[in-house]
Design a protein around this motif. Sequence first.
Motif, PDB file in Angstrom:
ATOM      1  N   PHE A 129       0.819  -1.217   0.000  1.00  0.00           N
ATOM      2  CA  PHE A 129       0.000   0.000   0.000  1.00  0.00           C
ATOM      3  C   PHE A 129       0.853   1.268   0.000  1.00  0.00           C
ATOM      4  N   SER A 130       2.169   1.098   0.097  1.00  0.00           N
ATOM      5  CA  SER A 130       3.044   2.260   0.274  1.00  0.00           C
ATOM      6  C   SER A 130       3.063   3.176  -0.942  1.00  0.00           C
ATOM      7  N   ALA A 131       2.951   2.618  -2.144  1.00  0.00           N
ATOM      8  CA  ALA A 131       2.973   3.459  -3.341  1.00  0.00           C
ATOM      9  C   ALA A 131       1.768   4.404  -3.371  1.00  0.00           C
ATOM     10  N   ILE A 132       0.610   3.903  -2.959  1.00  0.00           N
ATOM     11  CA  ILE A 132      -0.590   4.747  -2.910  1.00  0.00           C
ATOM     12  C   ILE A 132      -0.423   5.838  -1.868  1.00  0.00           C
ATOM     13  N   ALA A 133       0.085   5.462  -0.702  1.00  0.00           N
ATOM     14  CA  ALA A 133       0.286   6.439   0.367  1.00  0.00           C
ATOM     15  C   ALA A 133       1.270   7.523  -0.059  1.00  0.00           C
ATOM     16  N   LEU A 134       2.327   7.121  -0.744  1.00  0.00           N
ATOM     17  CA  LEU A 134       3.315   8.096  -1.201  1.00  0.00           C
ATOM     18  C   LEU A 134       2.730   9.024  -2.261  1.00  0.00           C
ATOM     19  N   ASP A 135       1.874   8.502  -3.129  1.00  0.00           N
ATOM     20  CA  ASP A 135       1.224   9.366  -4.113  1.00  0.00           C
ATOM     21  C   ASP A 135       0.491  10.513  -3.425  1.00  0.00           C
ATOM     22  N   ILE A 136      -0.209  10.197  -2.344  1.00  0.00           N
ATOM     23  CA  ILE A 136      -0.917  11.228  -1.586  1.00  0.00           C
ATOM     24  C   ILE A 136       0.083  12.181  -0.945  1.00  0.00           C
ATOM     25  N   PHE A 137       1.132  11.619  -0.365  1.00  0.00           N
ATOM     26  CA  PHE A 137       2.126  12.450   0.317  1.00  0.00           C
ATOM     27  C   PHE A 137       2.812  13.411  -0.646  1.00  0.00           C
ATOM     28  N   TRP A 138       3.090  12.975  -1.878  1.00  0.00           N
ATOM     29  CA  TRP A 138       3.816  13.836  -2.809  1.00  0.00           C
ATOM     30  C   TRP A 138       3.060  15.125  -3.101  1.00  0.00           C
ATOM     31  N   ASP A 139       1.739  15.108  -3.060  1.00  0.00           N
ATOM     32  CA  ASP A 139       1.006  16.367  -3.221  1.00  0.00           C
ATOM     33  C   ASP A 139       1.276  17.298  -2.044  1.00  0.00           C
ATOM     34  N   HIS A 140       1.331  16.750  -0.841  1.00  0.00           N
ATOM     35  CA  HIS A 140       1.695  17.553   0.334  1.00  0.00           C
ATOM     36  C   HIS A 140       3.106  18.111   0.162  1.00  0.00           C
ATOM     37  N   ALA A 141       4.024  17.280  -0.313  1.00  0.00           N
ATOM     38  CA  ALA A 141       5.413  17.706  -0.504  1.00  0.00           C
ATOM     39  C   ALA A 141       5.514  18.796  -1.568  1.00  0.00           C
ATOM     40  N   LEU A 142       4.728  18.675  -2.629  1.00  0.00           N
ATOM     41  CA  LEU A 142       4.772  19.683  -3.681  1.00  0.00           C
ATOM     42  C   LEU A 142       4.281  21.031  -3.169  1.00  0.00           C
ATOM     43  N   VAL A 143       3.223  21.036  -2.374  1.00  0.00           N
ATOM     44  CA  VAL A 143       2.770  22.297  -1.779  1.00  0.00           C
ATOM     45  C   VAL A 143       3.871  22.866  -0.885  1.00  0.00           C
ATOM     46  N   ASP A 146      -1.875  20.735   4.716  1.00  0.00           N
ATOM     47  CA  ASP A 146      -1.782  20.301   6.114  1.00  0.00           C
ATOM     48  C   ASP A 146      -1.510  18.806   6.166  1.00  0.00           C
ATOM     49  N   ILE A 147      -0.375  18.420   6.724  1.00  0.00           N
ATOM     50  CA  ILE A 147      -0.002  17.008   6.815  1.00  0.00           C
ATOM     51  C   ILE A 147      -1.060  16.194   7.538  1.00  0.00           C
ATOM     52  N   HIS A 148      -1.786  16.825   8.439  1.00  0.00           N
ATOM     53  CA  HIS A 148      -2.780  16.090   9.234  1.00  0.00           C
ATOM     54  C   HIS A 148      -4.060  15.805   8.456  1.00  0.00           C
ATOM     55  N   THR A 149      -4.146  16.328   7.225  1.00  0.00           N
ATOM     56  CA  THR A 149      -5.247  15.951   6.335  1.00  0.00           C
ATOM     57  C   THR A 149      -5.027  14.557   5.767  1.00  0.00           C
ATOM     58  N   LEU A 150      -3.774  14.168   5.628  1.00  0.00           N
ATOM     59  CA  LEU A 150      -3.459  12.909   4.950  1.00  0.00           C
ATOM     60  C   LEU A 150      -4.057  11.680   5.621  1.00  0.00           C
ATOM     61  N   ASP A 201       0.623   6.600   9.644  1.00  0.00           N
ATOM     62  CA  ASP A 201       1.615   6.708  10.722  1.00  0.00           C
ATOM     63  C   ASP A 201       3.024   6.833  10.156  1.00  0.00           C
ATOM     64  N   THR A 202       3.323   6.078   9.111  1.00  0.00           N
ATOM     65  CA  THR A 202       4.656   6.151   8.497  1.00  0.00           C
ATOM     66  C   THR A 202       4.883   7.516   7.864  1.00  0.00           C
ATOM     67  N   LEU A 203       3.879   8.049   7.203  1.00  0.00           N
ATOM     68  CA  LEU A 203       4.016   9.366   6.577  1.00  0.00           C
ATOM     69  C   LEU A 203       4.271  10.447   7.622  1.00  0.00           C
ATOM     70  N   LEU A 204       3.584  10.350   8.746  1.00  0.00           N
ATOM     71  CA  LEU A 204       3.773  11.340   9.811  1.00  0.00           C
ATOM     72  C   LEU A 204       5.150  11.183  10.462  1.00  0.00           C
ATOM     73  N   THR A 205       5.555   9.945  10.695  1.00  0.00           N
ATOM     74  CA  THR A 205       6.836   9.681  11.356  1.00  0.00           C
ATOM     75  C   THR A 205       8.014  10.125  10.494  1.00  0.00           C
ATOM     76  N   TYR A 206       7.933   9.865   9.197  1.00  0.00           N
ATOM     77  CA  TYR A 206       9.058  10.133   8.294  1.00  0.00           C
ATOM     78  C   TYR A 206       8.790  11.351   7.399  1.00  0.00           C
ATOM     79  N   ARG A 207       7.969  12.248   7.856  1.00  0.00           N
ATOM     80  CA  ARG A 207       7.624  13.410   7.024  1.00  0.00           C
ATOM     81  C   ARG A 207       8.862  14.149   6.512  1.00  0.00           C
ATOM     82  N   GLN A 208       9.795  14.492   7.383  1.00  0.00           N
ATOM     83  CA  GLN A 208      10.934  15.293   6.946  1.00  0.00           C
ATOM     84  C   GLN A 208      11.845  14.556   5.968  1.00  0.00           C
ATOM     85  N   PRO A 209      12.225  13.301   6.239  1.00  0.00           N
ATOM     86  CA  PRO A 209      13.029  12.590   5.229  1.00  0.00           C
ATOM     87  C   PRO A 209      12.322  12.464   3.880  1.00  0.00           C
ATOM     88  N   LEU A 210      11.009  12.295   3.908  1.00  0.00           N
ATOM     89  CA  LEU A 210      10.264  12.185   2.652  1.00  0.00           C
ATOM     90  C   LEU A 210      10.193  13.539   1.941  1.00  0.00           C
TER      91      LEU A 210
END
Length: 199
Positions: A72-86, A141-145, A167-176
Amino acid sequence: MNYLAHLHIAKRCNSQLMGNLLADFVRGKPDGRFNPDTTQAIYLHRFVDSYIDNLPAIQSCRSLFPKSLYRFSAIALDIFWDHALVHHWQHFSSDAFSRFIENAEDACVDAARQENYPLPENYLRLSSRMWREGWIESYQDIHTLPFVLQRMSTRSPRMAPLAETADTLLTYRQPLLDAFVPIYEDVLQAALQFRKQQA
């Protein structure tokens, strides 16, 4: 990549924005089923998805997730990348973020009106809700994810574990966030090259 990234890549590549959103709702070859600009945009979206999935840097990011959630990590990262782009918006765009969203919505609505073929109903429903409810803006807002992933996890029983990836996205937000810039620069260059080949 998710909604914002595909829209941003489309604009950078001078590709139709609507078709880049529509692509996830089209199965099989789109040729002859939509206007030519829409068809080319669908192919650009598919290229971007395939390209990023095969980047070694993405595999490193996926390795941060527990083994039980890896699929499921690829789907989660797809969502995270929009947060990262903002988060890195000024690095990748000279447009104000709010102005970009307004222009993107207008472009998508106009393209839908000009499309000579029927658009999938599920795309029309999602697009309407996305713009009306400000989904893309909420990714600032990271907490929307966690909410987004929870909502996606209810689509089918097999998707239920997706909610746990937050949980992984929140824990590793900065490295990501740090990993995103070179990944996205790579994807943009590849997309631009692909677009040249389409011309």
